[in-house]
Design a protein around this motif. Structure first.
Motif, PDB file in Angstrom:
ATOM      1  N   LEU A  31       0.824  -1.224   0.000  1.00 13.37           N
ATOM      2  CA  LEU A  31       0.000   0.000   0.000  1.00 13.37           C
ATOM      3  C   LEU A  31       0.856   1.272   0.000  1.00 13.37           C
ATOM      4  CD1 LEU A  31      -2.877  -1.257   2.340  1.00 13.37           C
ATOM      5  CD2 LEU A  31      -2.890  -1.122  -0.171  1.00 13.37           C
ATOM      6  N   ARG A  97      -7.942   2.876   6.021  1.00 12.99           N
ATOM      7  CA  ARG A  97      -7.133   3.924   6.636  1.00 12.99           C
ATOM      8  C   ARG A  97      -5.835   4.185   5.876  1.00 12.99           C
ATOM      9  NH1 ARG A  97      -6.988   3.275  12.581  1.00 12.99           N
ATOM     10  NH2 ARG A  97      -5.753   1.430  12.269  1.00 12.99           N
ATOM     11  N   ARG A 126      -6.518  10.903  17.433  1.00 13.66           N
ATOM     12  CA  ARG A 126      -6.127   9.726  16.680  1.00 13.66           C
ATOM     13  C   ARG A 126      -7.098   9.551  15.531  1.00 13.66           C
ATOM     14  NH1 ARG A 126      -6.183   5.146  20.711  1.00 13.66           N
ATOM     15  NH2 ARG A 126      -5.445   4.060  18.893  1.00 13.66           N
ATOM     16  N   PRO A 127      -6.748   8.878  14.419  1.00 15.89           N
ATOM     17  CA  PRO A 127      -5.478   8.191  14.307  1.00 15.89           C
ATOM     18  C   PRO A 127      -4.469   8.885  13.390  1.00 15.89           C
ATOM     19  CG  PRO A 127      -7.025   7.246  12.764  1.00 15.89           C
ATOM     20  CD  PRO A 127      -7.666   8.479  13.339  1.00 15.89           C
ATOM     21  N   VAL A 128      -4.674  10.134  12.977  1.00 14.98           N
ATOM     22  CA  VAL A 128      -3.740  10.685  11.984  1.00 14.98           C
ATOM     23  C   VAL A 128      -3.029  11.953  12.456  1.00 14.98           C
ATOM     24  CG1 VAL A 128      -4.752   9.656   9.914  1.00 14.98           C
ATOM     25  CG2 VAL A 128      -5.694  11.788  10.791  1.00 14.98           C
ATOM     26  N   ASP A 129      -3.120  12.257  13.748  1.00 11.42           N
ATOM     27  CA  ASP A 129      -2.489  13.485  14.249  1.00 11.42           C
ATOM     28  C   ASP A 129      -0.976  13.505  14.014  1.00 11.42           C
ATOM     29  OD1 ASP A 129      -2.598  11.341  16.073  1.00 11.42           O
ATOM     30  OD2 ASP A 129      -2.002  12.639  17.725  1.00 11.42           O
ATOM     31  N   LEU A 130      -0.334  12.334  14.142  1.00 15.08           N
ATOM     32  CA  LEU A 130       1.128  12.299  13.966  1.00 15.08           C
ATOM     33  C   LEU A 130       1.511  12.553  12.512  1.00 15.08           C
ATOM     34  CD1 LEU A 130       1.839   9.198  16.242  1.00 15.08           C
ATOM     35  CD2 LEU A 130       2.239  11.605  16.801  1.00 15.08           C
ATOM     36  N   TYR A 165       4.846   8.565  19.080  1.00 16.76           N
ATOM     37  CA  TYR A 165       4.666   7.108  19.052  1.00 16.76           C
ATOM     38  C   TYR A 165       5.246   6.648  17.717  1.00 16.76           C
ATOM     39  CZ  TYR A 165       2.358   2.568  19.545  1.00 16.76           C
ATOM     40  OH  TYR A 165       2.112   1.232  19.687  1.00 16.76           O
ATOM     41  N   VAL A 168       3.604   3.542  12.186  1.00 18.00           N
ATOM     42  CA  VAL A 168       4.043   3.025  10.887  1.00 18.00           C
ATOM     43  C   VAL A 168       3.614   3.997   9.782  1.00 18.00           C
ATOM     44  CG1 VAL A 168       3.799   1.109   9.254  1.00 18.00           C
ATOM     45  CG2 VAL A 168       3.866   0.642  11.707  1.00 18.00           C
ATOM     46  N   GLY A 169       2.333   4.319   9.747  1.00 22.58           N
ATOM     47  CA  GLY A 169       1.802   5.176   8.682  1.00 22.58           C
ATOM     48  C   GLY A 169       2.414   6.568   8.700  1.00 22.58           C
ATOM     49  N   GLU A 193       9.314  -1.155  11.511  1.00 19.70           N
ATOM     50  CA  GLU A 193       8.736  -2.304  10.803  1.00 19.70           C
ATOM     51  C   GLU A 193       9.453  -2.604   9.473  1.00 19.70           C
ATOM     52  OE1 GLU A 193       7.111  -0.738  12.980  1.00 19.70           O
ATOM     53  OE2 GLU A 193       5.509  -1.979  13.775  1.00 19.70           O
ATOM     54  N   THR A 312       0.615  -6.677  16.790  1.00 19.63           N
ATOM     55  CA  THR A 312      -0.819  -6.619  17.089  1.00 19.63           C
ATOM     56  C   THR A 312      -1.634  -7.332  15.995  1.00 19.63           C
ATOM     57  OG1 THR A 312      -2.695  -5.146  17.442  1.00 19.63           O
ATOM     58  CG2 THR A 312      -0.954  -4.296  16.051  1.00 19.63           C
ATOM     59  N   ASP A 313      -1.101  -7.339  14.765  1.00 14.37           N
ATOM     60  CA  ASP A 313      -1.818  -7.981  13.656  1.00 14.37           C
ATOM     61  C   ASP A 313      -1.834  -9.509  13.762  1.00 14.37           C
ATOM     62  OD1 ASP A 313      -2.381  -5.536  12.627  1.00 14.37           O
ATOM     63  OD2 ASP A 313      -1.168  -5.723  10.815  1.00 14.37           O
ATOM     64  N   PHE A 336      -3.445  -1.170  19.768  1.00 12.63           N
ATOM     65  CA  PHE A 336      -4.794  -0.686  19.459  1.00 12.63           C
ATOM     66  C   PHE A 336      -5.747  -1.117  20.561  1.00 12.63           C
ATOM     67  CE2 PHE A 336      -3.092  -0.932  15.093  1.00 12.63           C
ATOM     68  CZ  PHE A 336      -3.442   0.318  14.635  1.00 12.63           C
ATOM     69  N   MET A 440      -7.616  -2.301   9.446  1.00  7.06           N
ATOM     70  CA  MET A 440      -6.211  -2.594   9.740  1.00  7.06           C
ATOM     71  C   MET A 440      -5.471  -2.882   8.460  1.00  7.06           C
ATOM     72  SD  MET A 440      -5.777  -2.363  12.898  1.00  7.06           S
ATOM     73  CE  MET A 440      -6.941  -1.869  14.121  1.00  7.06           C
TER      74      MET A 440
HETATM   75  C1  UD1 Z   1      -0.068  -0.237  10.350  1.00  7.15           C
HETATM   76  C2  UD1 Z   1      -0.594  -1.466   9.660  1.00  7.15           C
HETATM   77  C3  UD1 Z   1      -1.563  -2.218  10.573  1.00  7.15           C
HETATM   78  C4  UD1 Z   1      -0.902  -2.507  11.915  1.00  7.15           C
HETATM   79  C5  UD1 Z   1      -0.324  -1.238  12.522  1.00  7.15           C
HETATM   80  C6  UD1 Z   1       0.480  -1.480  13.793  1.00  7.15           C
HETATM   81  C7  UD1 Z   1      -0.610  -0.795   7.323  1.00  7.15           C
HETATM   82  C8  UD1 Z   1      -1.417  -0.506   6.128  1.00  7.15           C
HETATM   83  N1  UD1 Z   1      -1.283  -1.082   8.439  1.00  7.15           N
HETATM   84  O1  UD1 Z   1      -1.196   0.613  10.583  1.00  7.15           O
HETATM   85  O2  UD1 Z   1      -1.922  -3.428   9.932  1.00  7.15           O
HETATM   86  O3  UD1 Z   1      -1.871  -3.030  12.800  1.00  7.15           O
HETATM   87  O4  UD1 Z   1       0.559  -0.604  11.580  1.00  7.15           O
HETATM   88  O5  UD1 Z   1       1.471  -2.409  13.555  1.00  7.15           O
HETATM   89  O6  UD1 Z   1       0.607  -0.829   7.304  1.00  7.15           O
HETATM   90  N2  UD1 Z   1      -1.630   6.586  16.100  1.00  7.15           N
HETATM   91  C9  UD1 Z   1      -1.888   7.819  16.610  1.00  7.15           C
HETATM   92  N3  UD1 Z   1      -1.748   8.897  15.779  1.00  7.15           N
HETATM   93  C10 UD1 Z   1      -1.353   8.788  14.485  1.00  7.15           C
HETATM   94  C11 UD1 Z   1      -1.075   7.503  13.975  1.00  7.15           C
HETATM   95  C12 UD1 Z   1      -1.226   6.407  14.813  1.00  7.15           C
HETATM   96  O7  UD1 Z   1      -2.236   7.972  17.767  1.00  7.15           O
HETATM   97  O8  UD1 Z   1      -1.250   9.791  13.787  1.00  7.15           O
HETATM   98  C13 UD1 Z   1      -1.777   5.398  16.977  1.00  7.15           C
HETATM   99  C14 UD1 Z   1      -2.826   4.408  16.455  1.00  7.15           C
HETATM  100  O9  UD1 Z   1      -4.119   4.784  16.786  1.00  7.15           O
HETATM  101  C15 UD1 Z   1      -2.365   3.142  17.131  1.00  7.15           C
HETATM  102  C16 UD1 Z   1      -0.836   3.263  17.073  1.00  7.15           C
HETATM  103  O10 UD1 Z   1      -0.571   4.654  16.943  1.00  7.15           O
HETATM  104  O11 UD1 Z   1      -2.773   3.091  18.461  1.00  7.15           O
HETATM  105  C17 UD1 Z   1      -0.196   2.493  15.947  1.00  7.15           C
HETATM  106  O12 UD1 Z   1      -0.699   2.970  14.708  1.00  7.15           O
HETATM  107  P1  UD1 Z   1       0.191   2.968  13.387  1.00  7.15           P
HETATM  108  O13 UD1 Z   1       1.540   2.408  13.667  1.00  7.15           O
HETATM  109  O14 UD1 Z   1       0.124   4.318  12.772  1.00  7.15           O
HETATM  110  O15 UD1 Z   1      -0.603   1.965  12.494  1.00  7.15           O
HETATM  111  P2  UD1 Z   1      -1.018   2.120  10.989  1.00  7.15           P
HETATM  112  O16 UD1 Z   1       0.116   2.706  10.210  1.00  7.15           O
HETATM  113  O17 UD1 Z   1      -2.350   2.755  10.893  1.00  7.15           O
END
Ligand code: UD1
Length: 440
Positions: A31, A97, A126-130, A165, A168-169, A193, A312-313, A336, A440
């Motif tokens: 992705l 997402r 959450r979830p895109v503030d970072l 934090y 990943v995204g 990762e 977590t996955d 999560f 997810m």
């Molecule tokens: C990616 C994976 C997902 C996996 C997750 C954690 C993809 C497409 N998806 O998701 O399968 O479960 O990593 O390994 O790769 N958070 C915030 N603010 C943000 C971003 C995240 O608070 O701006 C929090 C999330 O709510 C969560 C934690 O950080 O509690 C981890 O999220 P993140 O690592 O960003 O996961 P994704 O990239 O969404």
């Protein structure tokens, strides 16, 4: 019309799963790699791309921006030279997402993007503030209206970004945006990762200057332009882990091919603790040996963490294995919240699972019994299929589209191992949903 999987589980004289299963390219790597193709007007080829619902959604989002995409036998050709829109539709973004990953590339290449907020979350939460905080540090201005985030910048400027934090995204979005920024960007507390490393490798092969991917400090030195490339996607560690657990629950000497065991150290260690041997038979191939009957799996405690911690996955699938263990296991979810939604359905098969805040207490039992259950999310759906494979009698897993988001040809792969599994139209109306969709 939704579909179900009908699984004939263990029973009198039923042979265990046997043979070899081949792991597909990683969904979670694919992705962001697809999003990265928007960084250049030259063609990008991705090899070993799985045919999944999530990949199709990302294809649609990128095509809607004006790009041309062709998919043939695992090869994805992306040509973003014709992109003429910077807006991603609500309808598609709210389905997945990961679609938020187009933000960084669009900003880098065109200086603007308009994207629906995933899941309708308010900015600053959450979830895109970072993601947006990091991009704001680089000079992006954001406005929010009608559920859409409008982002624009005259020129992205490299900066030092500390992530609260290791998301990943957010790491991926900022890395992509930084490739063509002015100056150097340093991401501190970056996610570690393997998918981050795969993205860095693609970006480097497109001419970007990225170092430190896979460590907490990633450095990106901006360049003027990126070029096209061809890149092979890493194997899907979560799909591989899911088959390792299936083999532990219902198999006898199942072999798994195209697997990078290095990416699966926490699962391998926990399986070992539970009494399941994971043997590397040759590079890229492992054999799974569960305890000899009548010995049972042993109870173990697990805590999910960002990589290289337990993923977590794989938590829903691993906690399902532990329903058959001897003793009591404690699963702690730290990544999560609301990720124990499989527990209710698995309990319908006779498992003893009790949710206590972010802990799941699993009291092992000698057997599960087939039932009709409904999937509520991707990895939870996988857990239900595993339970069905190990249960006595027939299990129907409804709303299997959740599974199709992340598991390529799951029914065919399991049939190849000797499972009795068929896909059918869901004739019975599902019960009321137990919660909102968790992408997810
Ligand atoms: C990616 C994976 C997902 C996996 C997750 C954690 C993809 C497409 N998806 O998701 O399968 O479960 O990593 O390994 O790769 N958070 C915030 N603010 C943000 C971003 C995240 O608070 O701006 C929090 C999330 O709510 C969560 C934690 O950080 O509690 C981890 O999220 P993140 O690592 O960003 O996961 P994704 O990239 O969404």
């Amino acid at each position: 019309m939704s579909e179900s999987l009908i699984i004939e589980g263990k029973g009198e004289g039923k042979p265990p799963l046997q043979g070899t299963v081949n792991i597909s390219g990683s969904k979670n790597a694919t992705l962001p790699l697809m999003a990265a193709s928007l960084l250049t007007d030259a063609p990008v080829q991705l090899i070993d791309v799985p045919d999944l619902l999530d990949v199709r959604i990302m294809k649609k989002i990128i095509i809607n921006l004006g790009a041309r995409i062709n998919y043939q036998e695992g090869n994805l050709y992306l040509d973003s030279s014709t992109v003429n829109s910077y807006s991603a539709s609500y309808r598609l973004v709210t389905r997945m997402r990961a679609s938020f990953l187009i933000l960084g590339p669009l900003l880098a290449r065109f200086g603007k993007a308009r994207i629906s907020m995933p899941g309708g979350c308010a900015i600053g939460q959450r979830p895109v503030d970072l993601h947006w905080k990091g991009l704001a540090t680089m000079g992006t201005e954001f406005t929010l209206g009608n559920g859409y985030l409008e982002a624009s910048c005259r020129q992205l400027i490299g900066n030092r970004i500390y992530l609260d934090y290791p998301s990943v995204g957010a790491t991926e979005n900022i890395m992509m945006a930084a490739t063509q920024a002015q100056g150097t960007t340093v991401i501190e507390n970056a996610a570690l990762e393997p998918e981050i490393v795969d993205l860095a490798n693609l970006l480097i092969s497109m001419g970007a200057k990225v170092s430190g991917a896979g460590t907490p400090t990633v450095k990106i030195q901006g360049v003027d332009k990126l070029h096209g490339t061809s890149h092979k996607v890493i194997p899907d560690r979560i799909e591989a882990g899911t088959y390792m657990i299936a083999a532990a629950m219902a198999g006898k000497g199942v072999k798994i091919n195209n697997i990078l065991l290095d990416h699966l150290k926490p699962l391998t260690a926990k399986l070992g603790e539970a009494g399941v041997a994971v043997l590397e038979t040759s590079p890229g191939e492992v054999k799974i040996l569960p305890p000899e009957s009548p010995q049972r799996i042993k109870a173990v405690n697990v805590k999910t963490m960002p990589y290289p911690g337990f993923p977590t996955d794989l938590q829903p699938q691993f906690s399902t294995l532990l329903t058959l263990a001897e003793g009591v296991s404690l699963i702690t979810e730290t990544v999560f919240e609301n990720r124990f939604r499989h527990a209710e359905a698995i309990s319908r098969l006779g498992a003893d699972m009790k949710i206590e805040g972010n802990n799941l207490v699993v009291r092992g039992k000698p057997r599960l019994r087939g039932s009709r259950v409904k999937a509520t999310d991707l990895r939870g759906a996988a857990a239900l299929v595993l339970a069905g494979l190990a249960a006595e009698g027939k299990t129907e897993v409804q709303d299997i589209y959740h599974l199709d988001r992340g598991y390529e040809a799951v029914d065919l792969k399991l049939s190849g191992l000797g499972a009795k599994i068929t896909r059918q139209r869901q004739t019975v109306l599902p019960e009321a949903p137990t919660g909102k969709n968790q992408n997810m």
